[in-house]
Design a protein around this motif. Sequence first.
Motif, PDB file in Angstrom:
ATOM      1  N   ASP A  94       3.061  10.138   9.301  1.00  0.00           N
ATOM      2  CA  ASP A  94       2.683   9.653   7.971  1.00  0.00           C
ATOM      3  C   ASP A  94       2.042   8.274   8.059  1.00  0.00           C
ATOM      4  OD1 ASP A  94       3.790  11.939   7.046  1.00  0.00           O
ATOM      5  OD2 ASP A  94       5.510  11.000   6.063  1.00  0.00           O
ATOM      6  N   ARG A  95       1.044   8.050   7.202  1.00  0.00           N
ATOM      7  CA  ARG A  95       0.445   6.728   7.122  1.00  0.00           C
ATOM      8  C   ARG A  95       1.495   5.732   6.626  1.00  0.00           C
ATOM      9  NH1 ARG A  95      -2.532   4.232   3.037  1.00  0.00           N
ATOM     10  NH2 ARG A  95      -2.447   6.142   1.815  1.00  0.00           N
ATOM     11  N   GLY A  96       1.552   4.572   7.254  1.00  0.00           N
ATOM     12  CA  GLY A  96       2.533   3.572   6.866  1.00  0.00           C
ATOM     13  C   GLY A  96       3.820   3.658   7.645  1.00  0.00           C
ATOM     14  N   ARG A  97       3.895   4.547   8.655  1.00  0.00           N
ATOM     15  CA  ARG A  97       5.139   4.661   9.435  1.00  0.00           C
ATOM     16  C   ARG A  97       5.365   3.415  10.275  1.00  0.00           C
ATOM     17  NH1 ARG A  97       4.539   7.235  14.744  1.00  0.00           N
ATOM     18  NH2 ARG A  97       6.605   8.092  14.418  1.00  0.00           N
ATOM     19  N   ARG A  98       4.317   2.623  10.454  1.00  0.00           N
ATOM     20  CA  ARG A  98       4.458   1.311  11.075  1.00  0.00           C
ATOM     21  C   ARG A  98       3.440   0.390  10.443  1.00  0.00           C
ATOM     22  NH1 ARG A  98       2.804  -0.548  17.145  1.00  0.00           N
ATOM     23  NH2 ARG A  98       0.765  -0.515  16.156  1.00  0.00           N
ATOM     24  N   LEU A  99       3.862  -0.847  10.143  1.00  0.00           N
ATOM     25  CA  LEU A  99       2.915  -1.820   9.613  1.00  0.00           C
ATOM     26  C   LEU A  99       2.041  -2.329  10.754  1.00  0.00           C
ATOM     27  CD1 LEU A  99       5.108  -3.952   7.205  1.00  0.00           C
ATOM     28  CD2 LEU A  99       3.281  -2.373   6.589  1.00  0.00           C
ATOM     29  N   GLU A 218      14.847   0.540   6.186  1.00  0.00           N
ATOM     30  CA  GLU A 218      13.513   1.061   6.445  1.00  0.00           C
ATOM     31  C   GLU A 218      12.670   1.205   5.177  1.00  0.00           C
ATOM     32  OE1 GLU A 218      16.089   2.734   9.827  1.00  0.00           O
ATOM     33  OE2 GLU A 218      16.318   2.115   7.731  1.00  0.00           O
ATOM     34  N   HIS A 219      13.308   1.403   4.033  1.00  0.00           N
ATOM     35  CA  HIS A 219      12.575   1.507   2.768  1.00  0.00           C
ATOM     36  C   HIS A 219      11.724   0.268   2.553  1.00  0.00           C
ATOM     37  CE1 HIS A 219      12.057   2.313  -1.625  1.00  0.00           C
ATOM     38  NE2 HIS A 219      12.114   1.002  -1.701  1.00  0.00           N
ATOM     39  N   TYR A 220      12.273  -0.887   2.854  1.00  0.00           N
ATOM     40  CA  TYR A 220      11.568  -2.157   2.633  1.00  0.00           C
ATOM     41  C   TYR A 220      10.667  -2.506   3.813  1.00  0.00           C
ATOM     42  CZ  TYR A 220      15.178  -2.304  -0.913  1.00  0.00           C
ATOM     43  OH  TYR A 220      15.996  -1.980  -1.970  1.00  0.00           O
ATOM     44  N   LYS A 221      11.147  -2.224   5.021  1.00  0.00           N
ATOM     45  CA  LYS A 221      10.372  -2.556   6.215  1.00  0.00           C
ATOM     46  C   LYS A 221       9.045  -1.818   6.229  1.00  0.00           C
ATOM     47  CE  LYS A 221      12.168  -1.120  10.069  1.00  0.00           C
ATOM     48  NZ  LYS A 221      11.169  -0.164  10.604  1.00  0.00           N
ATOM     49  N   ASP A 222       9.062  -0.546   5.832  1.00  0.00           N
ATOM     50  CA  ASP A 222       7.839   0.244   5.823  1.00  0.00           C
ATOM     51  C   ASP A 222       6.817  -0.269   4.819  1.00  0.00           C
ATOM     52  OD1 ASP A 222       9.082   1.785   7.691  1.00  0.00           O
ATOM     53  OD2 ASP A 222       9.398   3.527   6.398  1.00  0.00           O
ATOM     54  N   MET A 240      10.418   1.697  13.187  1.00  0.00           N
ATOM     55  CA  MET A 240       9.512   2.672  12.579  1.00  0.00           C
ATOM     56  C   MET A 240      10.300   3.728  11.801  1.00  0.00           C
ATOM     57  SD  MET A 240       6.714   2.986  15.661  1.00  0.00           S
ATOM     58  CE  MET A 240       5.747   4.216  14.813  1.00  0.00           C
ATOM     59  N   ASP A 241       9.996   5.006  12.051  1.00  0.00           N
ATOM     60  CA  ASP A 241      10.698   6.102  11.383  1.00  0.00           C
ATOM     61  C   ASP A 241      11.656   6.800  12.339  1.00  0.00           C
ATOM     62  OD1 ASP A 241       8.819   7.215  13.010  1.00  0.00           O
ATOM     63  OD2 ASP A 241       7.771   8.351  11.453  1.00  0.00           O
TER      64      ASP A 241
END
Length: 350
Positions: A94-99, A218-222, A240-241
Motif C-alpha cells: 500500500d502507498r504510505g506503508r513507509r514515509l 503505527e496509525h500515527y507513524k504512517d 512500517m507495516d
Amino acid sequence: MPRPISIGLNAAIIAIRDLSPVILEVRLPGMAQQRASQPSPTSPYAADADLAALPFGPFEPRRHRTLEMGLRSWVKQLTGLRLGYVEQLYTFGDRGRRLESDESEPHEVSIGYLALTQLREHADGGAEAQLSELGWGWRSWYSHFPWEDWRADRPALLDEQIIPALEQWARDAPDDGNKPLSPKQRLRLSFGIDGPVWDEERVLERYELLYEAGLVTEHYKDRGLAPDPAKPLFGQPMQMDHRRILATAISRLRSKLKYRPVVFELLPQSFTLTQLQETVEAISGQHLHKQNFRRLVEQGQLVEPTGASSTSTGGRPAKLYRFRRSVQVERPAPGLRFGSVGPVGKETSQ
C-alpha cells in the motif's frame, strides 16, 4: 515518470521458546547512524531504526528460481537457521506503508511469508551467536499483541482499556458505507462481545480495528503525525507495516492448526502429550482442557508412541510420541479441531 518499485521478502519466522511463541526480529540500534549516513533505498529499516522489524531480504531472480527458494537461501545464509514449513501470506504494498522523504525512491513492495523453525536444532549456540552479531533476536509475539493471550484467563487489558476505547471510537466513527459492516458490528464480531465467542483466528481483524481507531502507534507513524495524547496505545509497535504482516501470519498459523499438522514443525522429533498441548496452547492463545485435548489427539490419530519415556519433568516418566506422518495421505485435513473461547474465557465447542 513512473515511480520505480522494489520487491523484497519479509519473513515472520516463528518458533517456540519457554512455552511462548517467539518471532525473529531485527534490531539495529548500533546501525542507526550508519543507515542515516548511508541510506539504502531498498532497506525497510531506515525509517525507524529504533523499532523492531521482521527479517527482510531481496529476491534475486538470477540466483533463485522461486520466491520461496530465495527466502530460504538468505535466511540460512544470514542466520544459520533451517526453515521448516514455509507459506506465502500476502503482498504488502500500500502507498504510505513507509514515509519517504524523496518520492524518487523506489516504492517497496514486500511479499510476506510465514516460516516455522525449531530452536532445539540450534542448541549448540552457533546460530544464536550469529543472530546476536547481526543485532537480531527472539521475542514473544504477545508483546506486540498482549490482548491475544488467553492462556491464563481473559486478559484484563481488554475490559479495562481496549474495549472501552473501541466502543468510544465506534460511537463517534462515521459509517461511510464503504465496509459491509458498521464500526459497532465489526467491534462486536472481532472482539467477541455482546454474544459472539472470541475467535482466536481474527488476529488481523482486531489489529486493523485498533489501527483504524488510532489505538496503535503505527496509525500515527504512517501519517507522520504525533500520537493523540487522549488515546492509549496498545502493544509494542514495529517498523512500517510489519505488525500487520505478523498479525496475518498469526491468523494463518492459528487457522492451520485445525486442518494441517503444522504444529509438529515446532516440536522435536519425540515429545510428550503435555509438550504437544502446551505448544498448541502457546500458538492458539487458549487454555485447553487436558482430557478433551488428548481425546482430540487420539481421535485424530496424529501421533504414535515411540516406546520410550521422558523423566525430564521430575515426576512420573511420561510416554514419548512422534508425529504419525502417514496420516497426511490417509485424509485431506489432519489437524486439531479444538474449540474457541467464549466471552468469559471458557472453552466452547465448534
